[in-house]
Scaffold this motif. Structure first.
Motif, PDB file in Angstrom:
ATOM      1  N   ARG A  76       0.826  -1.207   0.000  1.00 35.54           N
ATOM      2  CA  ARG A  76       0.000   0.000   0.000  1.00 35.54           C
ATOM      3  C   ARG A  76       0.861   1.258   0.000  1.00 35.54           C
ATOM      4  N   MET A  77       1.952   1.243   0.756  1.00 31.95           N
ATOM      5  CA  MET A  77       2.809   2.420   0.832  1.00 31.95           C
ATOM      6  C   MET A  77       3.548   2.673  -0.478  1.00 31.95           C
ATOM      7  N   ALA A  78       3.944   1.615  -1.185  1.00 34.36           N
ATOM      8  CA  ALA A  78       4.594   1.791  -2.486  1.00 34.36           C
ATOM      9  C   ALA A  78       3.660   2.497  -3.461  1.00 34.36           C
ATOM     10  N   ASN A  79       2.403   2.067  -3.497  1.00 35.74           N
ATOM     11  CA  ASN A  79       1.449   2.703  -4.401  1.00 35.74           C
ATOM     12  C   ASN A  79       1.175   4.151  -4.011  1.00 35.74           C
ATOM     13  N   LEU A  80       1.111   4.440  -2.725  1.00 37.91           N
ATOM     14  CA  LEU A  80       0.900   5.816  -2.285  1.00 37.91           C
ATOM     15  C   LEU A  80       2.036   6.729  -2.741  1.00 37.91           C
ATOM     16  N   LEU A  81       3.253   6.224  -2.723  1.00 33.12           N
ATOM     17  CA  LEU A  81       4.416   7.050  -3.067  1.00 33.12           C
ATOM     18  C   LEU A  81       4.451   7.453  -4.531  1.00 33.12           C
ATOM     19  N   VAL A  82       3.798   6.677  -5.392  1.00 30.87           N
ATOM     20  CA  VAL A  82       3.774   7.041  -6.815  1.00 30.87           C
ATOM     21  C   VAL A  82       2.403   7.534  -7.256  1.00 30.87           C
ATOM     22  N   GLY A  83       1.487   7.727  -6.303  1.00 27.13           N
ATOM     23  CA  GLY A  83       0.179   8.290  -6.625  1.00 27.13           C
ATOM     24  C   GLY A  83      -0.786   7.328  -7.265  1.00 27.13           C
ATOM     25  N   ASN A  84      -0.549   6.031  -7.120  1.00 25.76           N
ATOM     26  CA  ASN A  84      -1.453   5.037  -7.694  1.00 25.76           C
ATOM     27  C   ASN A  84      -2.684   4.827  -6.819  1.00 25.76           C
ATOM     28  N   ALA A  85      -3.691   4.205  -7.404  1.00 29.91           N
ATOM     29  CA  ALA A  85      -4.799   3.681  -6.612  1.00 29.91           C
ATOM     30  C   ALA A  85      -4.250   2.627  -5.668  1.00 29.91           C
ATOM     31  N   PRO A  86      -4.853   2.450  -4.489  1.00 29.55           N
ATOM     32  CA  PRO A  86      -4.285   1.533  -3.486  1.00 29.55           C
ATOM     33  C   PRO A  86      -4.245   0.081  -3.915  1.00 29.55           C
ATOM     34  N   ASP A  87      -5.051  -0.294  -4.918  1.00 30.43           N
ATOM     35  CA  ASP A  87      -5.088  -1.693  -5.345  1.00 30.43           C
ATOM     36  C   ASP A  87      -4.345  -1.940  -6.655  1.00 30.43           C
ATOM     37  N   GLU A  88      -3.517  -0.969  -7.083  1.00 28.25           N
ATOM     38  CA  GLU A  88      -2.779  -1.147  -8.328  1.00 28.25           C
ATOM     39  C   GLU A  88      -1.733  -2.248  -8.178  1.00 28.25           C
ATOM     40  N   ALA A  89      -1.471  -2.978  -9.251  1.00 28.72           N
ATOM     41  CA  ALA A  89      -0.485  -4.053  -9.219  1.00 28.72           C
ATOM     42  C   ALA A  89       0.932  -3.494  -9.132  1.00 28.72           C
ATOM     43  N   VAL A  90       1.806  -4.243  -8.469  1.00 27.32           N
ATOM     44  CA  VAL A  90       3.215  -3.892  -8.295  1.00 27.32           C
ATOM     45  C   VAL A  90       4.053  -5.132  -8.605  1.00 27.32           C
ATOM     46  N   LEU A  91       5.369  -4.988  -8.500  1.00 21.29           N
ATOM     47  CA  LEU A  91       6.248  -6.153  -8.555  1.00 21.29           C
ATOM     48  C   LEU A  91       6.649  -6.526  -7.133  1.00 21.29           C
ATOM     49  N   GLU A  92       6.434  -7.784  -6.769  1.00 20.58           N
ATOM     50  CA  GLU A  92       6.930  -8.306  -5.501  1.00 20.58           C
ATOM     51  C   GLU A  92       8.261  -8.991  -5.776  1.00 20.58           C
ATOM     52  N   ILE A  93       9.280  -8.596  -4.994  1.00 20.37           N
ATOM     53  CA  ILE A  93      10.659  -9.024  -5.233  1.00 20.37           C
ATOM     54  C   ILE A  93      11.127  -9.812  -4.009  1.00 20.37           C
ATOM     55  N   ASN A  94      11.613 -11.009  -4.231  1.00 20.90           N
ATOM     56  CA  ASN A  94      12.008 -11.900  -3.142  1.00 20.90           C
ATOM     57  C   ASN A  94      13.518 -12.105  -3.122  1.00 20.90           C
ATOM     58  N   TYR A  95      14.147 -11.718  -2.020  1.00 25.19           N
ATOM     59  CA  TYR A  95      15.571 -11.958  -1.740  1.00 25.19           C
ATOM     60  C   TYR A  95      16.510 -11.274  -2.731  1.00 25.19           C
ATOM     61  N   LEU A  96      16.469 -11.638  -3.986  1.00 32.12           N
ATOM     62  CA  LEU A  96      17.394 -11.110  -4.991  1.00 32.12           C
ATOM     63  C   LEU A  96      16.586 -10.412  -6.070  1.00 32.12           C
ATOM     64  N   GLY A  97      16.811  -9.101  -6.213  1.00 29.34           N
ATOM     65  CA  GLY A  97      15.971  -8.309  -7.096  1.00 29.34           C
ATOM     66  C   GLY A  97      16.400  -8.299  -8.553  1.00 29.34           C
ATOM     67  N   PRO A  98      15.563  -7.748  -9.419  1.00 28.69           N
ATOM     68  CA  PRO A  98      15.822  -7.730 -10.855  1.00 28.69           C
ATOM     69  C   PRO A  98      16.670  -6.530 -11.277  1.00 28.69           C
ATOM     70  N   GLU A  99      17.024  -6.515 -12.554  1.00 24.73           N
ATOM     71  CA  GLU A  99      17.554  -5.322 -13.210  1.00 24.73           C
ATOM     72  C   GLU A  99      16.618  -5.010 -14.370  1.00 24.73           C
ATOM     73  N   LEU A 100      16.139  -3.765 -14.410  1.00 23.38           N
ATOM     74  CA  LEU A 100      15.129  -3.358 -15.384  1.00 23.38           C
ATOM     75  C   LEU A 100      15.630  -2.175 -16.198  1.00 23.38           C
ATOM     76  N   ILE A 101      15.258  -2.142 -17.478  1.00 21.08           N
ATOM     77  CA  ILE A 101      15.614  -1.048 -18.380  1.00 21.08           C
ATOM     78  C   ILE A 101      14.320  -0.376 -18.835  1.00 21.08           C
ATOM     79  N   PHE A 102      14.285   0.967 -18.783  1.00 19.56           N
ATOM     80  CA  PHE A 102      13.070   1.729 -19.054  1.00 19.56           C
ATOM     81  C   PHE A 102      13.183   2.463 -20.393  1.00 19.56           C
ATOM     82  N   ASP A 103      12.190   2.283 -21.279  1.00 16.64           N
ATOM     83  CA  ASP A 103      12.166   3.004 -22.552  1.00 16.64           C
ATOM     84  C   ASP A 103      11.889   4.490 -22.360  1.00 16.64           C
TER      85      ASP A 103
END
Length: 314
Positions: A40-67
Motif C-alpha cells: 500500500r505504501m509503495a502505491n501511495l508514493l507514486v500516486g497510484n490507486a491503493p489496489d494497483e499491481a506492483v512487482l513483488e521481489i524476493n531476496y534477490l531483485g531484478p535489473e530493469l531497463i526503461f524506454d
C-alpha cells in the motif's frame, strides 16, 4: 505508454496486487502480496490507486531497463538499489530517465520488497486480480515469475512528483518478533499444556521451508488432545495449522484453499507483514488477543494508513 525490459529477473519477481478475492470456493488460491503494508505504501508514493499491481521481489531483485522516463518507488525489505549506477533511497519516489536502468543490488534485512510504477502494469486481470499464482500458472505476466527478455508495458503513466515516506511508517524489519493471534477455530483440539506452549515463553524458528504458501516453524511441540486431523475446511491468510508433529505452519498468500489439519489460531492482519519479512532462522513468539482487541488494532492500523494517505495526497 512505456515499456520496461527485464535484463535480469532476480530470484522470484512477480506481478501482485491485493489478491484474488472470492474464488476459494472454486479451489482458486487468493495469492496477492505477502506484505500488504509495504504494498500500500509503495502505491501511495507514486500516486497510484491503493489496489494497483506492483512487482513483488524476493531476496534477490531484478535489473530493469526503461524506454521512457518513469516514476518508481520501492518499499518493504531493506534493499540497496541504483538508478544508472547511482545509489538511491528506498521509501521515496524517484524518476528513472528514458533509457535508464534500475538495479537491485542486495537485500540487507527482510525478505520481500515492492516496486511500484507511476502507472498501470498492463497485464490481464484474471478473476478480478492481476496477481500471479505461479504454481498454478495463473495471472500476472504469463502466469509466472519474470525472466530476462520479458517486457512489461505500463499504461496511464503519470508525471513525476517527489514523495517521501515519513520515518514513523518505515518498518524496523526485526528478525525476532511477537505476533498477535486470535485463538481458534480448533483451539479446543489442543491440551491446556499445548496452548500454554504455543502462547507462553516459547519461541519458534523459521525453517528453510517458508515460502508464499506458508511458513513452517520449528520449536516446542504443541500437544493435541487426540488427533491433528479434521474434516477439511476453509483457510485464511495467517491461519496457524498444527499437524501431528506439533510444529506450527502459518498459512500465507498462496496457501491451499482448504486444509485438514487443526488450526490453533489466526495471526491478526496488521501483524502479517511482520511474518512476511522474516528470514530463515528468524524467531517469533505468539500472543493471544480476543476478537474485540483484534478489531481495535485493525481500526487503529487503518486510521494510520488513512493519515498517511492524506499526508502523501498533495
Amino acid at each position: 505508454m512505456a515499456n520496461v525490459h527485464v535484463k535480469s529477473g532476480g530470484l522470484l519477481t512477480t506481478v501482485q496486487d491485493a489478491g484474488r478475492i472470492g474464488y476459494q470456493k472454486y479451489g482458486i488460491a487468493q495469492s496477492g502480496v505477502m506484505d500488504l503494508s509495504a504494498y500500500r505504501m509503495a502505491n501511495l508514493l507514486v500516486g497510484n490507486a491503493p489496489d494497483e499491481a506492483v512487482l513483488e521481489i524476493n531476496y534477490l531483485g531484478p535489473e530493469l531497463i526503461f524506454d521512457e522516463e518513469t516514476m518508481i518507488a520501492v518499499t518493504g525489505a531493506a534493499t540497496a538499489l541504483t538508478i544508472n549506477g547511482r545509489p538511491v533511497a528506498m521509501n521515496e519516489s524517484h524518476l528513472v530517465p528514458a533509457g535508464g536502468s534500475l538495479r537491485f543490488v542486495k537485500m540487507e534485512r527482510g525478505v520481500r520488497a515492492y516496486l511500484a510504477f507511476g502507472g498501470t502494469i498492463d497485464v490481464p486481470a484474471v478473476n478480478g486480480s492481476k496477481s500471479t499464482f505461479f504454481k498454478g500458472h495463473l495471472g500476472g505476466f504469463e502466469g509466472r515469475q519474470l525472466k530476462p527478455k520479458d517486457t512489461l508495458t505500463l499504461s496511464d503513466v503519470r508525471p513525476f512528483k517527489k514523495k517521501v515516506l515519513p520515518a514513523e511508517f518505515v518498518p524496523t524489519l526485526a528478525q525476532d518478533v511477537t505476533v498477535r493471534v486470535v485463538l481458534g477455530p480448533q483451539n479446543d483440539a489442543f491440551t491446556g499444556e499445548g496452548l500454554q506452549t504455543f502462547l507462553g515463553d516459547s519461541s519458534y524458528t523459521v525453517t528453510p521451508y517458508a515460502d508464499r504458501m506458508g511458513y513452517r516453524l520449528s520449536g516446542p511441540v504443541i500437544e493435541h488432545v487426540e488427533s491433528a486431523d479434521i474434516i477439511s475446511d476453509a483457510t485464511v491468510m495467517g491461519a496457524v495449522q498444527v499437524p501431528k508433529d506439533g510444529q506450527p505452519i502459518i498459512l500465507m498468500a498462496d496457501r491451499q484453499t482448504t486444509g485438514g489439519y487443526t488450526k490453533i489460531a489466526t495471526v491478526i492482519t496488521p501483524d502479517l507483514p511482520l511474518v512476511a519479512q522474516l528470514q530463515t532462522k528468524a524467531t517469533l513468539h505468539f500472543a493471544a488477543v480476543d476478537v474485540d482487541e483484534a478489531q481495535a488494532i485493525s481500526r487503529a492500523y487503518e486510521a494510520d494508513m488513512q493519515r498517511l494517505t492524506e499526508y502523501l495526497d498533495f
